[in-house]
Design a protein around this motif. Sequence first.
Motif, PDB file in Angstrom:
ATOM      1  N   ALA A 468       0.836  -1.196   0.000  1.00  0.00           N
ATOM      2  CA  ALA A 468       0.000   0.000   0.000  1.00  0.00           C
ATOM      3  C   ALA A 468       0.873   1.249   0.000  1.00  0.00           C
ATOM      4  CB  ALA A 468      -0.913  -0.005   1.226  1.00  0.00           C
ATOM      5  N   VAL A 469       0.422   2.270  -0.707  1.00  0.00           N
ATOM      6  CA  VAL A 469       1.138   3.543  -0.773  1.00  0.00           C
ATOM      7  C   VAL A 469       0.645   4.435   0.361  1.00  0.00           C
ATOM      8  CG1 VAL A 469       1.625   5.576  -2.158  1.00  0.00           C
ATOM      9  CG2 VAL A 469       1.408   3.337  -3.263  1.00  0.00           C
ATOM     10  N   LEU A 470       1.563   4.847   1.241  1.00  0.00           N
ATOM     11  CA  LEU A 470       1.221   5.705   2.370  1.00  0.00           C
ATOM     12  C   LEU A 470       1.781   7.099   2.145  1.00  0.00           C
ATOM     13  CD1 LEU A 470       1.956   3.324   5.397  1.00  0.00           C
ATOM     14  CD2 LEU A 470      -0.182   3.646   4.153  1.00  0.00           C
ATOM     15  N   THR A 471       1.103   8.088   2.676  1.00  0.00           N
ATOM     16  CA  THR A 471       1.593   9.462   2.595  1.00  0.00           C
ATOM     17  C   THR A 471       2.831   9.605   3.486  1.00  0.00           C
ATOM     18  OG1 THR A 471       0.250  10.205   4.468  1.00  0.00           O
ATOM     19  CG2 THR A 471      -0.758  10.288   2.265  1.00  0.00           C
ATOM     20  N   GLU A 472       3.560  10.695   3.267  1.00  0.00           N
ATOM     21  CA  GLU A 472       4.741  10.942   4.092  1.00  0.00           C
ATOM     22  C   GLU A 472       4.359  11.071   5.563  1.00  0.00           C
ATOM     23  OE1 GLU A 472       7.839  10.811   3.492  1.00  0.00           O
ATOM     24  OE2 GLU A 472       7.684  10.475   1.338  1.00  0.00           O
ATOM     25  N   THR A 473       3.211  11.686   5.827  1.00  0.00           N
ATOM     26  CA  THR A 473       2.763  11.826   7.215  1.00  0.00           C
ATOM     27  C   THR A 473       2.563  10.457   7.857  1.00  0.00           C
ATOM     28  OG1 THR A 473       1.691  13.948   6.817  1.00  0.00           O
ATOM     29  CG2 THR A 473       0.906  12.676   8.704  1.00  0.00           C
ATOM     30  N   ARG A 474       1.898   9.571   7.160  1.00  0.00           N
ATOM     31  CA  ARG A 474       1.633   8.246   7.721  1.00  0.00           C
ATOM     32  C   ARG A 474       2.911   7.416   7.842  1.00  0.00           C
ATOM     33  NH1 ARG A 474      -4.373   6.211   5.642  1.00  0.00           N
ATOM     34  NH2 ARG A 474      -5.499   7.896   6.724  1.00  0.00           N
ATOM     35  N   ARG A 475       3.803   7.575   6.896  1.00  0.00           N
ATOM     36  CA  ARG A 475       5.090   6.870   6.993  1.00  0.00           C
ATOM     37  C   ARG A 475       5.826   7.317   8.254  1.00  0.00           C
ATOM     38  NH1 ARG A 475       7.491   5.131   1.845  1.00  0.00           N
ATOM     39  NH2 ARG A 475       9.489   5.887   2.635  1.00  0.00           N
ATOM     40  N   GLN A 476       5.827   8.637   8.497  1.00  0.00           N
ATOM     41  CA  GLN A 476       6.543   9.153   9.660  1.00  0.00           C
ATOM     42  C   GLN A 476       5.841   8.762  10.955  1.00  0.00           C
ATOM     43  OE1 GLN A 476       9.414   9.992   9.825  1.00  0.00           O
ATOM     44  NE2 GLN A 476       9.886  11.966  10.750  1.00  0.00           N
ATOM     45  N   GLN A 477       4.519   8.675  10.927  1.00  0.00           N
ATOM     46  CA  GLN A 477       3.817   8.219  12.121  1.00  0.00           C
ATOM     47  C   GLN A 477       4.207   6.792  12.491  1.00  0.00           C
ATOM     48  OE1 GLN A 477      -0.197   9.170  10.759  1.00  0.00           O
ATOM     49  NE2 GLN A 477      -0.453  10.599  12.477  1.00  0.00           N
ATOM     50  N   LEU A 478       4.377   5.943  11.482  1.00  0.00           N
ATOM     51  CA  LEU A 478       4.834   4.575  11.764  1.00  0.00           C
ATOM     52  C   LEU A 478       6.238   4.590  12.360  1.00  0.00           C
ATOM     53  CD1 LEU A 478       3.563   2.511   8.682  1.00  0.00           C
ATOM     54  CD2 LEU A 478       2.526   2.761  10.949  1.00  0.00           C
ATOM     55  N   ALA A 479       7.103   5.474  11.844  1.00  0.00           N
ATOM     56  CA  ALA A 479       8.456   5.577  12.390  1.00  0.00           C
ATOM     57  C   ALA A 479       8.413   6.034  13.845  1.00  0.00           C
ATOM     58  CB  ALA A 479       9.283   6.544  11.543  1.00  0.00           C
ATOM     59  N   LEU A 480       7.535   6.986  14.155  1.00  0.00           N
ATOM     60  CA  LEU A 480       7.402   7.455  15.534  1.00  0.00           C
ATOM     61  C   LEU A 480       6.790   6.380  16.432  1.00  0.00           C
ATOM     62  CD1 LEU A 480       6.158  11.097  14.815  1.00  0.00           C
ATOM     63  CD2 LEU A 480       8.440  10.401  15.588  1.00  0.00           C
ATOM     64  N   ALA A 481       5.867   5.588  15.896  1.00  0.00           N
ATOM     65  CA  ALA A 481       5.289   4.493  16.681  1.00  0.00           C
ATOM     66  C   ALA A 481       6.352   3.461  17.026  1.00  0.00           C
ATOM     67  CB  ALA A 481       4.144   3.840  15.900  1.00  0.00           C
ATOM     68  N   SER A 498       8.863  17.514   9.998  1.00  0.00           N
ATOM     69  CA  SER A 498       8.877  18.516   8.933  1.00  0.00           C
ATOM     70  C   SER A 498       8.726  17.938   7.543  1.00  0.00           C
ATOM     71  CB  SER A 498      10.199  19.292   8.981  1.00  0.00           C
ATOM     72  OG  SER A 498      11.283  18.424   8.697  1.00  0.00           O
ATOM     73  N   GLU A 499       8.865  16.628   7.386  1.00  0.00           N
ATOM     74  CA  GLU A 499       8.900  16.041   6.054  1.00  0.00           C
ATOM     75  C   GLU A 499       7.549  16.097   5.357  1.00  0.00           C
ATOM     76  OE1 GLU A 499      10.431  14.204   2.664  1.00  0.00           O
ATOM     77  OE2 GLU A 499      11.427  15.157   4.362  1.00  0.00           O
ATOM     78  N   ALA A 500       6.488  16.035   6.107  1.00  0.00           N
ATOM     79  CA  ALA A 500       5.165  15.922   5.485  1.00  0.00           C
ATOM     80  C   ALA A 500       4.672  17.220   4.860  1.00  0.00           C
ATOM     81  CB  ALA A 500       4.145  15.443   6.517  1.00  0.00           C
ATOM     82  N   GLY A 501       5.304  18.340   5.186  1.00  0.00           N
ATOM     83  CA  GLY A 501       4.852  19.601   4.621  1.00  0.00           C
ATOM     84  C   GLY A 501       3.688  20.173   5.420  1.00  0.00           C
ATOM     85  N   ALA A 502       3.129  21.220   4.903  1.00  0.00           N
ATOM     86  CA  ALA A 502       2.111  21.950   5.665  1.00  0.00           C
ATOM     87  C   ALA A 502       0.917  21.085   6.015  1.00  0.00           C
ATOM     88  CB  ALA A 502       1.653  23.180   4.875  1.00  0.00           C
ATOM     89  N   ASN A 503       0.517  20.207   5.116  1.00  0.00           N
ATOM     90  CA  ASN A 503      -0.680  19.402   5.350  1.00  0.00           C
ATOM     91  C   ASN A 503      -0.491  18.393   6.468  1.00  0.00           C
ATOM     92  OD1 ASN A 503      -2.062  20.696   3.314  1.00  0.00           O
ATOM     93  ND2 ASN A 503      -1.347  19.270   1.738  1.00  0.00           N
ATOM     94  N   GLY A 504       0.750  18.019   6.740  1.00  0.00           N
ATOM     95  CA  GLY A 504       0.955  17.003   7.745  1.00  0.00           C
ATOM     96  C   GLY A 504       1.607  17.492   9.007  1.00  0.00           C
ATOM     97  N   ASP A 505       2.021  18.781   9.015  1.00  0.00           N
ATOM     98  CA  ASP A 505       2.746  19.279  10.177  1.00  0.00           C
ATOM     99  C   ASP A 505       1.933  19.182  11.448  1.00  0.00           C
ATOM    100  OD1 ASP A 505       5.017  19.778   8.830  1.00  0.00           O
ATOM    101  OD2 ASP A 505       4.700  21.927   8.556  1.00  0.00           O
TER     102      ASP A 505
END
Length: 574
Positions: A468-481, A498-505
């Motif tokens: 599955a293709v995940l957004t940068e925000t979701r990828r980083q959330q998995l890394a934080l988990a 900061s990687e996700a940009g304005a929509n994910g900050d």
Amino acid sequence: MSLPLPIATPVRTRRAMRDLVTGHVPGFVRALVALLAGAIAGVATPLLLGEIVDAAVGDEADHRRLVPLLVALAVLAVLLAVFAVWSRVAVARLGERMLAKLRLDVFVHVMRLPERRIEAAGRGEVISRVTADVAVVGDTVSSILPGAASAAFLVATSAVGLAFIDPRLTLAALLAVPLQVMAVRLYLKRSQPLYRASRAAAGARSQLTLEALDGHATVTAFGSGPEFEGRIDDAARREADLVLAATRVGARFWGRLNIAEFIGLAAILAVGWLLVSTGAGTVGAATAAALLFMQLFGPIGTVLASFDDLQRAAASLARLVGILDEPAAEERARPQAQASTGAAVSLQDVTFAYGTRDVLSGITFDLPHGGHLAIVGASGAGKSTIASLVNGELAPSGGAIGFGTHSSRVALVSQENHMFAGSIRDDLRIAKPDAGDDELHRALAVVGASWVEDLAAGLDTRIGDGGAVLTETRRQQLALARVELFAPDVLILDEAASEAGANGDGELGHAATALAARHTTITIAHRLDQAATADTIIVLDAGRIVEEGTHEELLNADGAYRRLWDTWHQRPAS
């Protein structure tokens, strides 16, 4: 600027090979016995044929000996086949086991290298070593080494066989040796630098290719494709030129060997004719000597031909051993200071320099257990260097870094994340292999990743390559988990939101704040809003601490932090 990984010297490479052999002594002994048995059987064949010739012709002919000699020759042929298979299998088994050990050691060591060191060397260079170089060594071990080892033993025992037949015939054969030695020395002198250079060129080509692929969107957006194609083409052409130069050296090498073989065989035939014509030798002895020498054409050719592959393998092996000589993060000796009372991390007068360039000077602070420290400053002030020092990727040039306990675990989360191919459950369990599903869901909830429960397959959802293709925000959330599951004693957040940009900050900012509240945390704040919630803020300027305090205290101080804050708030909207 690229900082290549070291390449082991020939002495260091031989020492590494010796260490590998030392760890496989039984297999090494079996291989030696098998090679010796095969070589003896190979030498006995021409000697037996010489006896058959003497029994069939000449003044001392004895036809009654022919039958037992022919039977012995048939038995020897069977033994020769058995010993040939045995020796090749024994050598291949030994080589594969040694290669497996080396391959594992290199992989484990690469995983322990500081990330900054890998980036400095270039990921393409590292990948080239652990893939292409391993493949070169592996092909040599499985395809070249068994035959070369058998041929080398046959050459050595054949020399003894020639001396056994007649030392004078041996002296005649030795006329070929100077030319062979000269050919080998010239070949080794000229080919080894070419093979080393070609492997380095292959690494450079791989690095350029990876850069183009990783930055595909940027390359396409700026129309830089032709430029990258030209650079990759130039790198590939340089690699091809080096391989072609090595091939020319090999062709001249084979020409010299053919001349040496002709001289040696002509000398044996001439001396044999003189010995037989004067009655000082027999036809059988001359025949056996000529057959032995002619039999050496193949093995000598195999041994010397294998130099080409062995040279390539030696160059690749030196590159693999060179990785093992690069200090791993935990092997970088760093003086440990006693952390002050209640401190989880303590830096005392820490300095750091890249070569002659000072980056940090006199850095001193204590971070208490459960505390949250933010480090701010302009780009290049030294913020990320402090993170690398605490994380153990770098060793301080001076001063001391101490922790509350000797077994403190430090985790660093940057803006770069990686999803491992497999299920979300597998990805999370990298941090804690025995974590149950309830624990995984709690960790996901902490970082705001409850969206996993809404997926059709939940924790079993496949991610990574082909998943599955995940957004940068979701990828980083998995890394934080994963960090939450790892439960570090000290957490370092280096631009982790900061990687996700304005929509994910917003989501990532909340996730980072939640983690910071649950762990002793150092935030490397590239955005000042990431620092505002910290217990203490340190302001760096040119590698020195110029201010320290809470957000409110520093704003009221109207100093460097206040200027940074005002400048950040005046930035254009993104």
